[in-house]
Design an enzyme around this catalytic site. Sequence first.
Site, PDB file in Angstrom:
ATOM      1  N   HIS A 238       0.881  -1.172   0.000  1.00 18.85           N
ATOM      2  CA  HIS A 238       0.000   0.000   0.000  1.00 18.85           C
ATOM      3  C   HIS A 238       0.920   1.224   0.000  1.00 18.85           C
ATOM      4  CE1 HIS A 238      -3.031   2.856   1.205  1.00 18.85           C
ATOM      5  NE2 HIS A 238      -3.954   1.921   1.182  1.00 18.85           N
ATOM      6  N   ARG A 260      -5.156  10.161  -1.693  1.00 18.30           N
ATOM      7  CA  ARG A 260      -4.642  10.369  -3.061  1.00 18.30           C
ATOM      8  C   ARG A 260      -5.804  10.557  -4.024  1.00 18.30           C
ATOM      9  NH1 ARG A 260      -2.482   6.000  -5.179  1.00 18.30           N
ATOM     10  NH2 ARG A 260      -3.035   4.627  -3.467  1.00 18.30           N
TER      11      ARG A 260
END
Length: 570
Positions: A238, A260
């Site tokens: 991740h 993000r």
Amino acid sequence: MVPPTRDCDILILGAGGAGLFAALHAHKAAPHLSITVAVKGLLGKCGCTRMVQGGYNVALAKEDSVERHFMDTIEGGKWLPDQELAWQLVTLAVERIHELENELGCFFDRNPDGTVHQKAFAGQTFDRTVHKGDLTGIEIINRLAEQVWARRIERLEEHRAVELVKTPGGDAIAGVLFIDMRTGEYLFVRAKTVLLATGGGPTMYRYHTPSGDKTCDGLAMALRAGLALRDMEMVQFHPTGLLAGTHTRMTGTVLEEGLRGAGGFLLGGNKERFMPAYDPKAERATRDLVSRAMFTEMRKGNTTPHGGLYISMSHLGPQRVRREFKGMVERCADCGFDLAGGLVEVVPTAHYMMGGVEFAGDCTTALRGLFTAGEDSGGVHGANRLGGNGVANSTVFGAVAGDHMAAFVRHEKLRQPDTRAIEAAIARCERPFGAPRGDMEALRERLYDTMWQRVGILRDARGLTQALHELAALGAELERTGIQDTTRPFNLTWHDWLNLQSLIDVSRVIAQAALARQESRGAHYREDFPNTGALDASAYTSIRADGAVTMKPVAFTRVRPGQSLLKHAA
Ligand SMILES: Cc1cc2nc3c(=O)[nH]c(=O)nc-3n(C[C@H](O)[C@H](O)[C@H](O)COP(=O)(O)OP(=O)(O)OC[C@H]3O[C@@H](n4cnc5c(N)ncnc54)[C@H](O)[C@@H]3O)c2cc1C
């Protein structure tokens, strides 16, 4: 010497989504059976299902379909998933989510019109992730645990499984050897059938997300029992693990992908964005691409004080960030970072193992009587797991396992164990008490370094070969390393020794499988073989304890590369 023994019909190892669903389904199918859930931690308080933030993928909306979910899973997995297992995942997820809501009492977020709210998750062509805010796992595991407590299901909490014990002829499983962590005593549980659902967990990497109770014990036991593991080179990272220094266990924990997605920037140590140079989607590219770009920048030395990179959200407006990412803002503040207005240090973090024990659609394995489900099993996700398909996988296959185990035991008797195997397993576990005290922390650091530098996000033959030498040396050194504290109850140093043994054993098969796959695909990136091979000739790795890797062709039972199950695309 055979330790105290108890018997049951069905023995379940692990109390995550897979283990608890199996227990409930087996009990529903045959309430008269004696079922035992044995778990290294406390039931309801351990494992990764509880940590699920984002949610659960399922095709519920009218505009969505199981075919679309299936295609996303196959394409996300780069054509390596077992297509029959993936089909089971997407079709049975619909049943399981209804069961979670209507029978087990989960409250998921809803739209104003009363339909279940489904949010967007990366890598999917439809917004299909069911959730309860960003605490979905707590909702699921609390309800499952309550239902297990309410039934006549035995619990062995703080019991660590250390060996799958076969019959003397080796033709079937007879039971499982445990250490009762509260007393340090051994216990042997005989069972007509056993479920392996200890949840994998790539905690051999310097930065990792899974809970501390997960140290690949199940996979290490499966290897010792002679089983084959598939797709072990496929470890998912991740991109945004929190990097808060070595003094805190918060380092490595996930800062959610939505940051993000909402427009957050990743910056180097020089405080400049670097993602646009790597991919047109910049920070919104897939997990594997972003993690690779981050690792490349870190290798160049463009790093923050703790050796990572920054995530910056302030350009979106601190108030908006505080409103939309309350939990993340608070998590960062706990570590002294201001996510809304400042910079937060992040690092890619090992999150999930796509690989695991080879198994069939009814959750049986090659060892008679042994079933597997959840993150211990391999083949559902191929080269990459879609966010939201993890908890779907554990609940779907946990339920399948429970149903089939209840039917299986109908014609089974308890089997006698191979007592010499029990003695050998106890001798293995006792080894650190007889050896001179050594520095286990130093061994762990070396394991972290080897896996992070050479078997992590970027790999090549040289690094992997070196890693295999280092892992062999580490394994041998651990055997010679003893512990000082010889008391038995809650001897965490002893359990750390056992954790390290499992992690080193499984690290070796990850490195071997990574060396064997001479191409880049999904989560596996070889700098010396950057291209993906022909999708039509896709093969998965199959490895046993001796380290020999066989490449086995993927059967395209439902769809071939270049084709789609979606009508408009056909
Ligand atoms: C931070 C985080 C966030 C995540 N978010 C999502 C998400 O949003 N959506 C999604 O789909 N997936 C997510 N995942 C992945 C998801 O949590 C897993 O895929 C899934 O929950 C695994 O379920 P499981 O039952 O196989 O294992 P777990 O739930 O991990 O349970 C494993 C159990 O085995 C026990 N155990 C371990 N070793 C032993 C032993 N030797 N003896 C006895 N018991 C043992 C453990 O104590 C635990 O009870 C996330 C994972 C993490 C770490």
